[in-house]
Design an enzyme around this catalytic site. Structure first.
Site, short mmCIF file in Angstrom:
data_model
loop_
_atom_site.label_atom_id
_atom_site.label_comp_id
_atom_site.label_asym_id
_atom_site.label_seq_id
_atom_site.Cartn_x
_atom_site.Cartn_y
_atom_site.Cartn_z
CE LYS A 34 104.93 -86.15 14.31
NZ LYS A 34 104.88 -84.82 14.94
NE ARG A 133 105.30 -78.04 19.03
CZ ARG A 133 104.74 -79.15 18.55
NH1 ARG A 133 104.43 -80.14 19.35
NH2 ARG A 133 104.49 -79.27 17.26
CE1 TYR A 261 107.17 -108.76 40.54
CE2 TYR A 261 106.36 -108.30 38.31
CZ TYR A 261 107.31 -108.86 39.16
OH TYR A 261 108.38 -109.53 38.63
CG MET A 309 109.97 -106.63 31.17
SD MET A 309 111.70 -106.87 31.61
CE MET A 309 111.97 -105.47 32.68
#
EC number: 5.1.1.1
Length: 392
Positions: A34, A133, A261, A309
């Site tokens: 998956k 779940r 940053y 990024m």
């Protein structure tokens, strides 16, 4: 031409599958593919395992369809079942095995089988043994299974559950879940499919007829560090994905200079900084803390400053020979043989290995190869001859 690549070692994948089989020798192992095979490329991984795995598991019909279209013919298990009744014609005709976890799914399956009198299907009835779940309450499972096994269109009914704490030693919840599901299995005399990766590795009383190895196939140890088998499993599994890039620039900074940053990192001494072509736009976690390790030419160095990024910065002061073009391993097995475990990187990012592996984005090409080197199949050539730049 950007140097960032996710190298996928298909021999390591096959090795890890065999480890699952060794841990549960009396069971059959369905390979869980998956989420694009946990970010590794479901089509390529499926074909690498096609001669070993008697069944494979995906989350939904769309994931299964991609494997069917690529030529995978073994049973494909839909772990979340179906979401709409309109999926059932394709499920029945395509020989999928569907998990059933709600009453409306049972009703819809039996109704759809009336349209396919020549077809018989396998279903997995999911019991909520304590994870809360998906699944039927334990007291409802017998009635559901009786409805299914009585229908001529049902070829086989398996009993299924999912464990919440199989990775933790001496878990009371695991003990309770095992007691619930094993009692039901004995009462109903049905084949069982209970064990996820941690249970496959360490809970033999959960193995029964089928096990479902998932993240362990990709070389991730799912057991908690305090588990008595953790170290043994670390040695037994091999990393499948190696995320590799290069240094594209070097900055020589004086003491007291900020990096990146927010100026989060300020140099304390003269520092050589390597700029690496990899960032959160590729799926590398922006939350990586100061000091998160990477390998530069096989040597550990720390991240310095925030992940951007498209780039991140590392302190290469201790590696005077490193420079533009130096190889950077973000996680996995470096060509030198050094290994940086993706689970260790995940700890530095306050997350888990699953998140990092499934988070690698489509712009990062996957390159498939064999034998632990990076000189195998090119990015464009899949094991089955298809195009798999970002497969699955």
């Amino acid at each position: 031409m950007r140097p960032l690549t996710a190298h996928i070692d298909l021999d390591a994948l096959r090795h890890n599958y065999r480890q699952a089989c060794r841990c549960a020798p009396e069971a059959r192992a369905m390979a869980v593919l998956k989420a694009n095979a946990y970010g590794h490329g479901s089509t390529a991984c499926a074909h690498a395992l096609a001669d070993q795995a008697p069944a494979m598991a995906v989350a939904c019909l769309e994931e299964g369809r991609a494997l069917r279209d690529s030529g995978i013919a073994c049973p494909l298990v839909l772990l979340e079942g179906f979401f709409e009744p309109c999926e059932l014609d394709e499920i029945i005709a395509g020989h999928y095995w569907s998990v059933l976890h709600t009453h409306w799914q049972v009703d819809a399956m039996l109704e759809a089988l009336e349209r396919w009198p020549q077809h018989r299907v396998t279903v997995l009835v999911k019991c909520d043994s304590g994870m809360h779940r998906l699944g039927f309450a334990p007291e409802d499972v017998a009635e559901v299974c009786q409805r299914l096994t009585a229908h001529p269109g049902i070829a086989q009914t398996l009993l299924m559950t999912h464990f919440a704490t199989a990775d933790t030693p001496n878990s009371p919840l695991l003990t309770a879940q095992l007691a619930t599901i094993n009692t039901l299995r004995q009462q109903l005399d049905l084949p069982g499919c209970f064990a996820n990766s941690p249970a496959t590795l360490s809970v033999p009383e959960a193995h029964h007829d089928w096990v479902r190895p998932g993240v362990m196939l990709y070389g991730v140890n799912p057991l908690e560090p305090q588990h008595p088998r953790h170290g043994e499993i670390d040695q037994a599994l091999e990393p499948v994905m190696t995320l590799e890039s290069r240094i594209i620039a070097v900055r020589e900074l004086k003491a007291g200079e900020p990096i990146g940053y927010g100026a989060r990192h300020v140099t304390r001494q003269p520092t050589r900084v390597g700029v690496v072509a990899c960032g959160y736009g590729d799926g590398y976690d922006r939350h990586a803390r100061e000091g998160t390790p990477v390998l530069v030419d096989g040597q550990r160095v720390p991240i310095a400053g925030r992940v951007s990024m498209d780039m991140l910065t590392v302190d290469i002061t201790a590696l005077p020979e490193a420079g533009i073009g130096s190889r950077v391993t973000l996680w996995g097995r470096d060509v030198s043989g050094a290994v940086l475990n993706v689970s260790e990187v995940a700890l530095w990012c306050d997350t888990i290995a699953y998140t990092l592996l499934t988070g690698i984005l489509p712009r990062v090409p996957r390159r498939y190869h064999h034998g632990g080197t990076h000189e195998g199949l090119p990015n464009e050539a899949a094991p089955n001859g298809g195009v798999v730049g970002t497969p699955g």
